[in-house]
Design an enzyme around this catalytic site. Structure first.
Site, PDB file in Angstrom:
ATOM      1  NE  ARG A  67      -2.455  -1.166   3.573  1.00  0.00           N
ATOM      2  CZ  ARG A  67      -1.947  -0.432   4.552  1.00  0.00           C
ATOM      3  NH1 ARG A  67      -1.947   0.894   4.466  1.00  0.00           N
ATOM      4  NH2 ARG A  67      -1.444  -0.991   5.624  1.00  0.00           N
ATOM      5  CE  LYS A 204      -6.203  -3.181   4.799  1.00  0.00           C
ATOM      6  NZ  LYS A 204      -6.494  -3.703   6.142  1.00  0.00           N
ATOM      7  CB  SER A 246      -0.494  -3.715   8.703  1.00  0.00           C
ATOM      8  OG  SER A 246      -1.595  -2.919   8.353  1.00  0.00           O
ATOM      9  NE  ARG A 364       0.040  -8.283   2.420  1.00  0.00           N
ATOM     10  CZ  ARG A 364      -0.683  -7.644   3.340  1.00  0.00           C
ATOM     11  NH1 ARG A 364      -1.838  -8.114   3.746  1.00  0.00           N
ATOM     12  NH2 ARG A 364      -0.228  -6.535   3.871  1.00  0.00           N
TER      13      ARG A 364
HETATM   14  C1  OXD Z   1      -3.056  -4.323   5.779  1.00  0.00           C
HETATM   15  C2  OXD Z   1      -3.781  -5.409   5.094  1.00  0.00           C
HETATM   16  O1  OXD Z   1      -2.066  -3.814   5.232  1.00  0.00           O
HETATM   17  O2  OXD Z   1      -4.702  -5.963   5.711  1.00  0.00           O
HETATM   18  O3  OXD Z   1      -3.471  -3.943   6.880  1.00  0.00           O
HETATM   19  O4  OXD Z   1      -3.468  -5.721   3.930  1.00  0.00           O
HETATM   20 MN    MN Z   2      -5.267  -4.955   7.482  1.00  0.00          MN
END
Ligand code: OXD
Ligand code: MN
Length: 578
Positions: A67, A204, A246, A364
């Site tokens: 992110r 998000k 996170s 991920r």
């Molecule tokens: C985070 C996620 O970055 O859940 O919190 O991906």
């Molecule tokens: Mn998260």
């Protein structure tokens, strides 16, 4: 007459100029076809079909692996509404800066229309969304993470009751990357990134930033919280939600295997990242998980840390930016004991040189929730589950004890508002820096955080039977720098005390910061923990807490005059008790 959705899709197609438009129905055939296409184009790579059936590997652009908070904006009419913790642009500025990047951005590509439901399909708390994207990888992820396809489309019908989110990979350049939210119009634009939290707009962007805005207006809460169920030997079940920043173990906590299973204590999973919470007719707080899958951090996931996750991700899952063995098994740091296998391809698809990590630290998995062995039978209950406890926590080597209970709701809001976590090597070059992250919502609250605190306080006044509020810290270290608490499944022992306290049982000692377990009140049978370690874990050091309280003040000062008086009163009370 075209429906609002059809009109919007046409308008976007005229603007972004895709070669074709595909309306996703979420079917198996569609999934097979899209996956086949992505395998042929090298967007996905097939993993060993025997050991990881239905699993694929995706390698993202190396500049697009996380992110990007600095490119994420909340575009309210005034800067004040977005508050000091969000980047802000006016809606007009966003249109002139970001709009041109979407102009013709889908040329030569397919525009996919993804209708989806957040929450169980028949829940009164569900919400509808539609994401338009030119990324088939996003389609595949959204099919796992949400209830996507025909049913969502039927529920939308001719109405305009859906959150429109427009996503384009653009040219993937970080210089032309923006994630912008228009809370007043309930609209999202994201361009220039294919990464999860930037591109899966249900998560998000809608699930937290826009949902938190809607929740304040409509009187509910959208939170960065896992939800779990605890079954007692009597068969009674209670529920808790927990907020950790996170990479502090939310997924592990939600999928914890009870070390006391033979005694009848079992943990089951409802969600690992987002909780939408409403005041029920009974005056309790009820929570649903709006998601339908897990988008979890891979490194360090193992049989030891999270066997339930290992089962969950062994089929029908997408791995993003992990390494791969010569026999096409996904591999990551911490997966198994012993040296890494020979001949690894790293997350970039290059032969691994053994220098950096083979899997990206933020690699991920995307996995269907239905595959989780510890899934609760109530995970898709349309009404959600009634919460007995809310838990806040962070990663702190010192100061906060293993667990403490807030004195009441307002004190709990103060504990959440001032919570903090230390940065880890995986997150930044400098470790051990304390970052305040209120309710773990710092990057996700869609409006002024002082107003968010006020909203939390107001919610408390509407709850006849509010959940009790706690703070936990599994990461306290001893003088030798090693963790004092064994962690993982043993966290259940802390959860037991929490839920006992929430039911008015369990013994506690008053301290200036709240209620700490009386030694002997934690169920520690079978755990090799010395009395000295337990004492250190539960210690509340007044000098350390004086310094901590001063840091609270400096942090809260940053919110200016909008900060609710009730939080300052809590701060003064804390200092007085210290
Ligand atoms: C985070 C996620 O970055 O859940 O919190 O991906
Ligand atoms: Mn998260």
């Amino acid at each position: 007459m075209a429906s609002p959705l059809e009109r919007w899709v046409e308008e976007v197609a005229r603007w972004t100029r895709p070669e074709r438009v595909h309306w996703c129905d979420g079917s198996e055939e569609e999934h097979e076809r899209l996956t086949g296409q992505m395998l042929a184009e090298g967007i996905l790579h097939r993993l060993d079909p025997e050991r990881y059936p239905g699993c694929t590997l995706h390698r993202s652009d190396p500049s697009d692996v996380a992110r990007t908070e600095h490119l994420t904006y909340v575009c309210t009419a005034t800067r004040e509404q977005a508050g000091p913790t969000n980047n802000w642009m006016s809606p007009a500025q966003a249109r002139t800066r970001v709009g041109p990047l979407l102009d013709g951005s889908m040329r030569g590509r397919t525009l996919y229309v993804i209708p989806y439901i957040l929450g169980p399909a028949s829940s009164p708390y569900r919400r509808l969304g539609v994401e338009l994207t030119d990324s088939p990888y996003v389609v595949a992820n959204m099919r796992i993470m949400t209830r996507m396809g025909r049913e969502a489309l039927e529920q939308i019908g001719d109405t305009d009751r859906f959150v429109p989110g427009l996503h384009s990979l653009g040219d993937l350049s970080p210089d032309r990357r923006f994630i912008v939210h228009f809370p007043e119009e309930c609209r999202i634009w994201s361009v220039g990134s294919g990464y999860g939290g930037n591109a899966l707009l249900s998560k998000k962007c809608f699930g937290l930033r826009l949902a938190s805005w809607m929740a304040r207006q409509e009187g509910w809460l959208a939170e960065h919280m896992l939800i779990l169920e605890l079954e007692q030997p009597s068969g009674e079940r209670s529920y808790a939600a927990a907020a950790f920043p996170s990479a502090c173990g939310k997924t592990n906590f939600a999928m914890m295997v009870s070390p006391l299973e033979s005694l009848g204590y079992r943990v089951r999973t409802i969600g690992d990242d987002i909780a939408w919470m409403h005041v029920g007719d009974d005056g309790r707080l009820w929570a649903i998980n709006p998601e339908n899958g897990f988008f979890g951090v891979v490194p360090l996931t193992s049989e030891k840390t999270n066997p339930n996750a290992m089962r969950t991700i062994s089929r029908n899952s997408i791995f993003t930016n992990v390494a791969m063995t010569p026999d096409r098994l996904p591999w990551w740091e911490g997966k198994e004991e012993g040296p890494p296998p020979a001949g690894l391809m790293d997350w970039r698809g290059q032969p691994w040189d053994g220098k950096g990590p083979a899997a990206h630290p933020n690699s991920r998995f995307t996995a269907p929730i239905a595959q989780c062995p510890s899934l609760s039978a109530r995970s898709a209950d349309p009404d959600g589950v009634p919460l007995s406890a809310l838990i806040f926590g962070g990663r702190r080597a010192r100061v906060p004890p293993l667990v403490y209970q807030a004195r009441d709701w307002a004190h709990g809001v103060y504990v959440g508002a001032t919570m903090a976590s230390e940065t880890t090597a995986a997150q930044s070059g400098r470790t051990g820096i304390v970052r305040r992250d209120p309710m773990a919502m710092l990057p996700f609250c869609g409006y002024h955080m002082a107003d968010y605190f006020t909203h939390w306080l107001t919610m408390g006044s509407r709850l006849k039977r509010p959940p009790a509020i706690f703070h936990v810290n599994w990461f306290r270290t001893g003088p030798d720098g090693r963790y004092l608490w064994p962690g993982f499944g043993q966290n259940l022992r802390v959860l037991l005390w929490i839920l006992q306290r929430a039911e008015g049982q369990g013994e506690a000692v008053e301290t200036p910061i709240g209620l700490v377990p009386r030694p002997g009140s934690l169920h520690l049978d079978g755990l090799n923990l010395s009395a000295a370690a337990l004492e250190a874990l539960l210690k509340v050091d007044r000098d350390e807490w004086h310094r901590e309280a001063a840091e609270h003040k400096a942090f809260l000062d940053g919110f200016g005059p909008r900060l609710p008086e009730a939080l300052w009163a809590q701060h003064q009370e804390l200092v007085r008790r210290l």
